[in-house]
Scaffold this motif. Structure first.
Motif, PDB file in Angstrom:
ATOM      1  N   GLN A  35      49.960  93.019  -5.231  1.00  0.00           N
ATOM      2  CA  GLN A  35      49.589  92.062  -6.540  1.00  0.00           C
ATOM      3  C   GLN A  35      48.274  92.375  -7.651  1.00  0.00           C
ATOM      4  N   ILE A  36      47.539  93.404  -6.947  1.00  0.00           N
ATOM      5  CA  ILE A  36      46.917  94.507  -8.690  1.00  0.00           C
ATOM      6  C   ILE A  36      48.021  94.681  -9.340  1.00  0.00           C
TER       7      ILE A  36
ATOM      8  N   GLU B 232      54.789 104.065  -6.122  1.00  0.00           N
ATOM      9  CA  GLU B 232      54.911 103.186  -4.688  1.00  0.00           C
ATOM     10  C   GLU B 232      55.160 103.945  -3.214  1.00  0.00           C
TER      11      GLU B 232
ATOM     12  N   VAL C 235      40.479 102.095  -6.615  1.00  0.00           N
ATOM     13  CA  VAL C 235      40.535 100.441  -6.819  1.00  0.00           C
ATOM     14  C   VAL C 235      40.338  99.625  -5.415  1.00  0.00           C
TER      15      VAL C 235
ATOM     16  N   ASN D  85      40.320  99.890  -1.258  1.00  0.00           N
ATOM     17  CA  ASN D  85      39.616 100.007   0.196  1.00  0.00           C
ATOM     18  C   ASN D  85      39.396 101.109   0.933  1.00  0.00           C
TER      19      ASN D  85
HETATM   20  P1  NAX Z   1      49.003  94.488  -1.991  1.00  0.00           P
HETATM   21  O1  NAX Z   1      48.991  95.067  -0.307  1.00  0.00           O
HETATM   22  O2  NAX Z   1      49.596  93.355  -2.265  1.00  0.00           O
HETATM   23  O3  NAX Z   1      49.235  95.815  -2.874  1.00  0.00           O
HETATM   24  C1  NAX Z   1      48.903  97.450  -2.491  1.00  0.00           C
HETATM   25  C2  NAX Z   1      49.830  98.428  -2.943  1.00  0.00           C
HETATM   26  O4  NAX Z   1      49.569  99.212  -2.532  1.00  0.00           O
HETATM   27  C3  NAX Z   1      51.504  97.853  -2.380  1.00  0.00           C
HETATM   28  O5  NAX Z   1      52.708  97.680  -2.491  1.00  0.00           O
HETATM   29  C4  NAX Z   1      51.982  99.527  -0.952  1.00  0.00           C
HETATM   30  O6  NAX Z   1      52.928  99.460  -1.270  1.00  0.00           O
HETATM   31  C5  NAX Z   1      50.914 100.334  -2.357  1.00  0.00           C
HETATM   32  N1  NAX Z   1      50.486 101.572  -1.228  1.00  0.00           N
HETATM   33  C6  NAX Z   1      50.208 101.438   0.109  1.00  0.00           C
HETATM   34  N2  NAX Z   1      50.608 102.790   0.557  1.00  0.00           N
HETATM   35  C7  NAX Z   1      50.810 103.448  -1.111  1.00  0.00           C
HETATM   36  C8  NAX Z   1      50.894 104.523  -0.728  1.00  0.00           C
HETATM   37  N3  NAX Z   1      50.223 106.049  -0.307  1.00  0.00           N
HETATM   38  N4  NAX Z   1      50.870 105.048  -2.118  1.00  0.00           N
HETATM   39  C9  NAX Z   1      51.251 104.581  -3.280  1.00  0.00           C
HETATM   40  N5  NAX Z   1      51.204 103.039  -3.215  1.00  0.00           N
HETATM   41  C10 NAX Z   1      51.267 103.016  -1.715  1.00  0.00           C
HETATM   42  O7  NAX Z   1      47.053  94.624  -2.250  1.00  0.00           O
HETATM   43  P2  NAX Z   1      46.369  94.363  -3.739  1.00  0.00           P
HETATM   44  O8  NAX Z   1      46.119  93.291  -2.883  1.00  0.00           O
HETATM   45  O9  NAX Z   1      46.972  94.832  -4.614  1.00  0.00           O
HETATM   46  O10 NAX Z   1      44.807  95.320  -3.029  1.00  0.00           O
HETATM   47  C11 NAX Z   1      44.589  96.441  -3.287  1.00  0.00           C
HETATM   48  C12 NAX Z   1      43.350  98.031  -2.584  1.00  0.00           C
HETATM   49  O11 NAX Z   1      42.346  97.326  -3.908  1.00  0.00           O
HETATM   50  C13 NAX Z   1      43.280  97.031  -1.342  1.00  0.00           C
HETATM   51  O12 NAX Z   1      42.779  98.022  -1.094  1.00  0.00           O
HETATM   52  C14 NAX Z   1      42.466  96.294  -1.236  1.00  0.00           C
HETATM   53  O13 NAX Z   1      41.383  95.518  -0.106  1.00  0.00           O
HETATM   54  C15 NAX Z   1      41.336  96.774  -3.121  1.00  0.00           C
HETATM   55  N6  NAX Z   1      40.678  96.153  -3.485  1.00  0.00           N
HETATM   56  C16 NAX Z   1      39.498  96.124  -4.060  1.00  0.00           C
HETATM   57  C17 NAX Z   1      38.359  95.989  -4.587  1.00  0.00           C
HETATM   58  C18 NAX Z   1      37.370  96.274  -5.412  1.00  0.00           C
HETATM   59  O14 NAX Z   1      36.589  95.244  -6.229  1.00  0.00           O
HETATM   60  N7  NAX Z   1      36.947  97.458  -5.670  1.00  0.00           N
HETATM   61  C19 NAX Z   1      39.189  94.150  -5.149  1.00  0.00           C
HETATM   62  C20 NAX Z   1      40.076  93.499  -5.089  1.00  0.00           C
HETATM   63  C21 NAX Z   1      40.398  95.046  -3.601  1.00  0.00           C
HETATM   64  O15 NAX Z   1      40.158  93.528  -3.047  1.00  0.00           O
END
Ligand code: NAX
Length: 327
Positions: free
Chosen positions: A15-16, A42, A129, A131
């Motif tokens: 998503q991000i 990815e 970013v 978490n």
């Molecule tokens: P999504 O689940 O939509 O996307 C994450 C992507 O990362 C997926 O496409 C997955 O296949 C990929 N991925 C997982 N493990 C991986 C790896 N080892 N190597 C490469 N890619 C990998 O999550 P999204 O909404 O994009 O959020 C991403 C992260 O941001 C989450 O951990 C979320 O908690 C964190 N956030 C942090 C925020 C902050 O303020 N620091 C706020 C927004 C968000 O909640």
């Protein structure tokens, strides 16, 4: 010749990722004079979806975009990068303890820290970013001795932006009237959004907002729990606002900070404000466009000191929970 920057983005098909890639490629992160190479990492299962995102990037015909590399190999993704935006992480699942989440992610961030160490430019800067972002950044930093510890950052800017708008709305002001809100500590529910040292139109917040109980109570709670409120409303976690905050963070770090202003980002503690050295702690920071510094001399009353102690305790416990994995 124009300047160029090579940027790795992990979780690029998430998503991000979907919200941030187009802003980076359009020049909003590094400015209108810097060409961009994108290295997108990815999981293998998400590579087909990532291919679709690449097609859409192609279809924007962005003038600044020079190349797009898609891969599931971290050594390829971090090769010669100037910046690494670590967004992909293991999401918290129902019933998961915080400790399980920390350990799951430690596996990802030890590997990526090593791959950055082995492949990135040694001037590379890393913004985490995914978490729990402070501790994930702590892990990556620990695994990358070739990269200066001060090149690692974790994102607290979304919390700052949330806090700014809450204060502006309460004071019937515009968000541009609000300055110097600092998010101290962890990007978690223990964060301390410091309103005492923030200003609205140059004056202390408490002059515009006389309801100090609201500031100490509902304001802080709203900022701390905004992520959960977005999930409840949207069925999905914050994405565009998180991407926006990451753009803001990098821009703040690569642009001289205006006189008298500062911004929030978690950096490796040097002991400032009594925080244990090495913790990735949210501080008020200024940049000269190249180097950054923690703003010194901010005073905290007893209320603030208690909040900062609580978030420091949580971050120290997170560090202790992952320390045995960092070998
Ligand atoms: P999504 O689940 O939509 O996307 C994450 C992507 O990362 C997926 O496409 C997955 O296949 C990929 N991925 C997982 N493990 C991986 C790896 N080892 N190597 C490469 N890619 C990998 O999550 P999204 O909404 O994009 O959020 C991403 C992260 O941001 C989450 O951990 C979320 O908690 C964190 N956030 C942090 C925020 C902050 O303020 N620091 C706020 C927004 C968000 O909640």
């Amino acid at each position: 010749s124009t300047k160029s920057v090579r940027v790795a983005i992990t979780g690029a098909a998430g998503q991000i990722g979907y919200a941030i890639l187009f802003r980076i490629a359009s020049g909003q992160m590094f400015g209108p004079d810097t060409a961009v190479h994108l290295n997108l990492l990815e999981l293998e299962v998400a590579l087909p979806a990532l291919e679709g995102v690449k097609m859409e990037l192609d279809d924007c015909a962005f003038p600044l975009l020079q190349s797009i590399t898609t891969t599931s190999d971290a050594n390829v993704a971090f090769k010669d990068v100037d910046w690494a935006l670590l967004i992909g992480a293991f999401p918290r699942k129902a019933g998961m303890e915080r400790k399980d989440l920390l350990e799951k992610n430690a596996g990802i961030f030890t590997g990526q820290g090593k791959a950055i160490n082995d492949n990135a430019k040694n001037t590379c800067k890393v913004l985490v970013v995914g978490n729990p972002c402070n501790t994930n950044a702590y892990i990556a930093k620990s695994m990358a001795p070739n990269i200066p510890a001060r090149n690692f950052f974790a994102m607290t800017m979304l919390d700052q932006n949330r806090a700014v708008t809450q204060l502006a709305q309460k004071a019937n002001a515009h968000n541009t009237d609000v300055s110097n809100v600092t998010i101290w500590g962890n990007h978690s529910s223990t964060q301390y959004p410091d309103f005492y040292n923030a200003t609205i139109s140059g004056k202390p917040v408490t002059e515009s907002i006389s309801d100090e109980e609201w500031l100490k109570g509902d304001f802080i709670k709203t900022v701390q729990q905004r992520g959960a409120a977005i999930i409840k409303a949207r069925g999905l976690s914050s994405a565009a606002s998180a991407a926006n905050a990451a753009v803001d963070t990098v821009r703040n770090l690569v642009t001289p900070t205006p006189e008298g202003k500062h911004f929030s980002v978690a950096v490796c503690s040097d002991g400032s404000y009594g925080i244990p050295e090495g913790l990735m702690f949210g501080y008020p920071v200024r940049s000269n466009g190249e180097e950054w510094e923690i703003v010194q001399g901010i005073s905290h009353n007893e209320f603030a000191q208690e909040k900062i102690a609580a978030t420091t305790k949580e971050l120290s416990e997170e560090r202790d929970a992952v320390q045995h994995l960092l070998t």
